[in-house]
Design a protein around this motif. Structure first.
Motif, mmCIF file in Angstrom:
data_model
loop_
_atom_site.group_PDB
_atom_site.id
_atom_site.type_symbol
_atom_site.label_atom_id
_atom_site.label_comp_id
_atom_site.label_asym_id
_atom_site.label_seq_id
_atom_site.Cartn_x
_atom_site.Cartn_y
_atom_site.Cartn_z
ATOM 1 N N GLN A 77 52.355 69.450 21.571
ATOM 2 C CA GLN A 77 52.173 68.053 21.960
ATOM 3 C C GLN A 77 52.835 67.766 23.302
ATOM 4 O OE1 GLN A 77 50.361 65.470 20.236
ATOM 5 N NE2 GLN A 77 50.596 64.759 22.341
ATOM 6 N N LEU A 78 54.020 68.329 23.523
ATOM 7 C CA LEU A 78 54.723 68.097 24.788
ATOM 8 C C LEU A 78 53.969 68.733 25.948
ATOM 9 C CD1 LEU A 78 58.427 68.643 23.652
ATOM 10 C CD2 LEU A 78 57.191 66.488 23.929
ATOM 11 N N GLN A 79 53.392 69.897 25.715
ATOM 12 C CA GLN A 79 52.599 70.540 26.761
ATOM 13 C C GLN A 79 51.362 69.713 27.089
ATOM 14 O OE1 GLN A 79 52.107 74.295 24.770
ATOM 15 N NE2 GLN A 79 53.793 75.280 25.869
ATOM 16 N N LEU A 80 50.736 69.147 26.058
ATOM 17 C CA LEU A 80 49.570 68.287 26.290
ATOM 18 C C LEU A 80 49.951 67.036 27.073
ATOM 19 C CD1 LEU A 80 47.762 68.536 22.818
ATOM 20 C CD2 LEU A 80 46.987 69.497 25.004
ATOM 21 N N ASN A 81 51.198 66.580 26.864
ATOM 22 C CA ASN A 81 51.689 65.402 27.586
ATOM 23 C C ASN A 81 52.267 65.750 28.954
ATOM 24 O OD1 ASN A 81 51.004 64.025 25.296
ATOM 25 N ND2 ASN A 81 53.076 63.405 24.739
ATOM 26 N N ASN A 82 52.192 67.040 29.315
ATOM 27 C CA ASN A 82 52.673 67.517 30.621
ATOM 28 C C ASN A 82 54.175 67.320 30.806
ATOM 29 O OD1 ASN A 82 50.085 68.391 31.590
ATOM 30 N ND2 ASN A 82 49.561 66.241 31.976
ATOM 31 N N TRP A 83 54.929 67.467 29.737
ATOM 32 C CA TRP A 83 56.385 67.446 29.863
ATOM 33 C C TRP A 83 56.832 68.814 30.358
ATOM 34 C CZ3 TRP A 83 59.673 64.529 25.731
ATOM 35 C CH2 TRP A 83 59.190 63.215 25.585
ATOM 36 N N SER A 84 57.434 68.871 31.518
ATOM 37 C CA SER A 84 57.871 70.158 32.055
ATOM 38 C C SER A 84 59.319 70.468 31.686
ATOM 39 C CB SER A 84 57.726 70.175 33.583
ATOM 40 O OG SER A 84 58.556 69.190 34.173
ATOM 41 N N ARG A 85 60.107 69.423 31.402
ATOM 42 C CA ARG A 85 61.518 69.645 31.085
ATOM 43 C C ARG A 85 61.948 68.593 30.064
ATOM 44 N NH1 ARG A 85 66.950 68.952 33.323
ATOM 45 N NH2 ARG A 85 68.062 70.932 33.116
ATOM 46 N N ALA A 86 62.614 69.063 29.010
ATOM 47 C CA ALA A 86 63.033 68.143 27.957
ATOM 48 C C ALA A 86 64.156 68.767 27.146
ATOM 49 C CB ALA A 86 61.862 67.804 27.040
ATOM 50 N N ALA A 87 64.938 67.906 26.492
ATOM 51 C CA ALA A 87 65.936 68.333 25.517
ATOM 52 C C ALA A 87 65.354 68.105 24.139
ATOM 53 C CB ALA A 87 67.228 67.538 25.694
ATOM 54 N N LEU A 88 65.348 69.156 23.322
ATOM 55 C CA LEU A 88 64.867 69.043 21.949
ATOM 56 C C LEU A 88 66.036 69.253 21.002
ATOM 57 C CD1 LEU A 88 62.173 69.799 23.530
ATOM 58 C CD2 LEU A 88 61.374 70.691 21.332
ATOM 59 N N ARG A 89 66.148 68.386 20.032
ATOM 60 C CA ARG A 89 67.128 68.588 18.969
ATOM 61 C C ARG A 89 66.371 68.900 17.685
ATOM 62 N NH1 ARG A 89 72.692 66.172 16.888
ATOM 63 N NH2 ARG A 89 72.322 66.287 14.655
ATOM 64 N N LEU A 90 66.627 70.079 17.163
ATOM 65 C CA LEU A 90 66.074 70.510 15.886
ATOM 66 C C LEU A 90 67.147 70.325 14.825
ATOM 67 C CD1 LEU A 90 64.119 72.061 13.977
ATOM 68 C CD2 LEU A 90 65.136 74.173 14.868
ATOM 69 N N ILE A 113 62.684 66.865 14.426
ATOM 70 C CA ILE A 113 62.688 67.296 15.825
ATOM 71 C C ILE A 113 62.617 66.058 16.703
ATOM 72 C CG2 ILE A 113 61.445 68.556 17.628
ATOM 73 C CD1 ILE A 113 60.392 70.396 15.370
ATOM 74 N N ARG A 114 63.568 65.951 17.616
ATOM 75 C CA ARG A 114 63.582 64.840 18.572
ATOM 76 C C ARG A 114 63.532 65.418 19.980
ATOM 77 N NH1 ARG A 114 68.711 61.590 18.086
ATOM 78 N NH2 ARG A 114 69.578 63.127 19.521
ATOM 79 N N ALA A 115 62.544 65.018 20.743
ATOM 80 C CA ALA A 115 62.388 65.495 22.124
ATOM 81 C C ALA A 115 62.614 64.342 23.086
ATOM 82 C CB ALA A 115 60.991 66.075 22.325
ATOM 83 N N THR A 116 63.475 64.556 24.073
ATOM 84 C CA THR A 116 63.763 63.550 25.097
ATOM 85 C C THR A 116 63.433 64.130 26.459
ATOM 86 O OG1 THR A 116 65.557 62.624 23.760
ATOM 87 C CG2 THR A 116 65.519 62.057 26.116
ATOM 88 N N GLN A 117 62.563 63.457 27.178
ATOM 89 C CA GLN A 117 62.125 63.944 28.479
ATOM 90 C C GLN A 117 63.263 63.903 29.489
ATOM 91 O OE1 GLN A 117 58.781 61.800 30.094
ATOM 92 N NE2 GLN A 117 58.011 63.599 31.166
ATOM 93 N N LEU A 118 63.389 64.976 30.281
ATOM 94 C CA LEU A 118 64.418 65.085 31.307
ATOM 95 C C LEU A 118 63.774 65.177 32.685
ATOM 96 C CD1 LEU A 118 66.734 67.800 29.677
ATOM 97 C CD2 LEU A 118 67.032 65.314 29.586
ATOM 98 N N ALA A 119 64.548 64.770 33.692
ATOM 99 C CA ALA A 119 64.092 64.955 35.068
ATOM 100 C C ALA A 119 64.029 66.442 35.391
ATOM 101 C CB ALA A 119 65.034 64.237 36.033
ATOM 102 N N SER A 120 63.177 66.797 36.320
ATOM 103 C CA SER A 120 63.072 68.194 36.731
ATOM 104 C C SER A 120 64.382 68.656 37.344
ATOM 105 C CB SER A 120 61.941 68.370 37.747
ATOM 106 O OG SER A 120 60.700 68.004 37.167
ATOM 107 N N GLY A 121 64.802 69.853 37.006
ATOM 108 C CA GLY A 121 66.030 70.399 37.575
ATOM 109 C C GLY A 121 65.828 70.829 39.011
ATOM 110 N N ASP A 122 66.920 70.795 39.799
ATOM 111 C CA ASP A 122 66.821 71.205 41.204
ATOM 112 C C ASP A 122 67.260 72.648 41.419
ATOM 113 O OD1 ASP A 122 69.576 71.057 40.914
ATOM 114 O OD2 ASP A 122 69.799 69.265 42.164
ATOM 115 N N GLY A 123 67.702 73.315 40.350
ATOM 116 C CA GLY A 123 68.096 74.707 40.471
ATOM 117 C C GLY A 123 69.450 74.932 41.101
ATOM 118 N N LEU A 124 70.190 73.861 41.387
ATOM 119 C CA LEU A 124 71.494 73.979 42.034
ATOM 120 C C LEU A 124 72.615 73.983 41.003
ATOM 121 C CD1 LEU A 124 70.987 71.443 44.976
ATOM 122 C CD2 LEU A 124 70.663 73.930 45.010
#
Length: 280
Positions: A77-90, A113-124
């Motif tokens: 479902q998250l992939q269908l919603n185009n979530w690229s980065r998220a925190a999931l709590r199982l 399962i709770r998924a919270t969308q996160l901003a894209s990381g900058d790799g720093l």
């Protein structure tokens, strides 16, 4: 949009928790915090291995395959919603049961399962954190040491301390005044070319990123790791460098704890670059 949250209960989208639930009543359950990046759950095998150890320790029914199936439902479902980065709590609880502490004879695990969308990381490398030492200490319970059970009030109280102090995190000690962790991560001290991390025989959580530092990332850069019992605040004061690890930060350097300051984060940065290289 970041901050959006989606929840699944037993594989179905939901916004309410069926009651009664022993996770709510007694903290009778386990959880894992997972990082979704570029459509993939990072180091999922390590998380499921730790979850399996917890399930066995708490005498839960073997629901690992069901939990994995529900994770895949959420991930799709998250992939269908185009979530690229998220925190999931199982979260896995023992589910419903009769009144009282005694667990039901034939428990039916509940999986949330709770998924919270996160901003894209900058790799720093994350900004270095300022720590206080929490007055709240870990309780000693060797039987539960290492696993991520739902009883987290010690960390809640310690996190409230650093929040009131305007810090970024809090150092947490055990009952014998030994170093254990920060509220949401495992602690590492670097001194004289050796990396030390507290043993977790009496309390604390054995993090997946801690495991990766010990078994993979530190050896990859030629760094010896010692899992040491009885590390104290003097050891912290004498460290050349301090950092901590967790699922969402990966690794985060420490800038200060009390009056002690660290300006070099060379080792943390080298490990972090190795970690990020695995993500590309």
């Amino acid at each position: 949009m970041t901050g959006q949250t989606l929840i699944w209960v037993d594989g179905e989208r939901a916004d309410v928790l069926p009651l009664p639930d022993r996770g709510l009543d007694f903290g009778d359950g386990l959880f894992e915090t997972l990082l979704l990046e570029h459509g993939e759950l990072r180091y999922i095998d390590l998380h499921l291995q730790r979850l399996q150890r917890g399930l066995a320790l708490l005498s839960f029914p073997d629901c690992l395959s069901v939990a994995s199936k529900h994770l895949q439902i959420a991930l799709t479902q998250l992939q269908l919603n185009n979530w690229s980065r998220a925190a999931l709590r199982l979260t896995v609880t023992r589910g419903d049961g009769p009144r009282g502490y005694a667990p039901p004879r034939k428990p039916q695990a509940r999986i949330i399962i709770r998924a919270t969308q996160l901003a894209s990381g900058d790799g720093l490398l994350p900004q270095a954190a300022h720590l206080i030492t929490a007055t709240t200490r870990w309780g000693s319970q060797p039987q539960l040491a290492g696993i991520k059970h739902l009883n987290r009030l010690e960390q809640v109280l310690a996190a409230a301390e650093w929040q009131r102090a305007g810090a970024d995190e809090a150092l947490m000690l055990g009952q014998a005044s030994q170093l254990v962790s920060v509220t949401a991560g495992n602690l590492f001290l670097h001194r004289d070319g050796v990396l030390y991390t507290p043993a977790l025989d009496d309390c604390g959580i054995a993090g997946t990123r801690r495991q990766l530092v010990i078994e993979q990332w530190a050896p990859a850069i030629g760094l010896q790791v010692v899992v040491a019992a009885g590390l104290d605040q003097d050891a912290l004061e004498q460290a050349d460098e301090v950092f901590y690890s967790n699922t969402l930060w990966g690794l985060r350097p420490v800038a200060s704890c009390g009056s002690r300051h660290w300006h070099s984060h060379r080792v943390c940065n080298a490990l972090f670059q190795h970690y990020r290289g695995e993500q590309s």
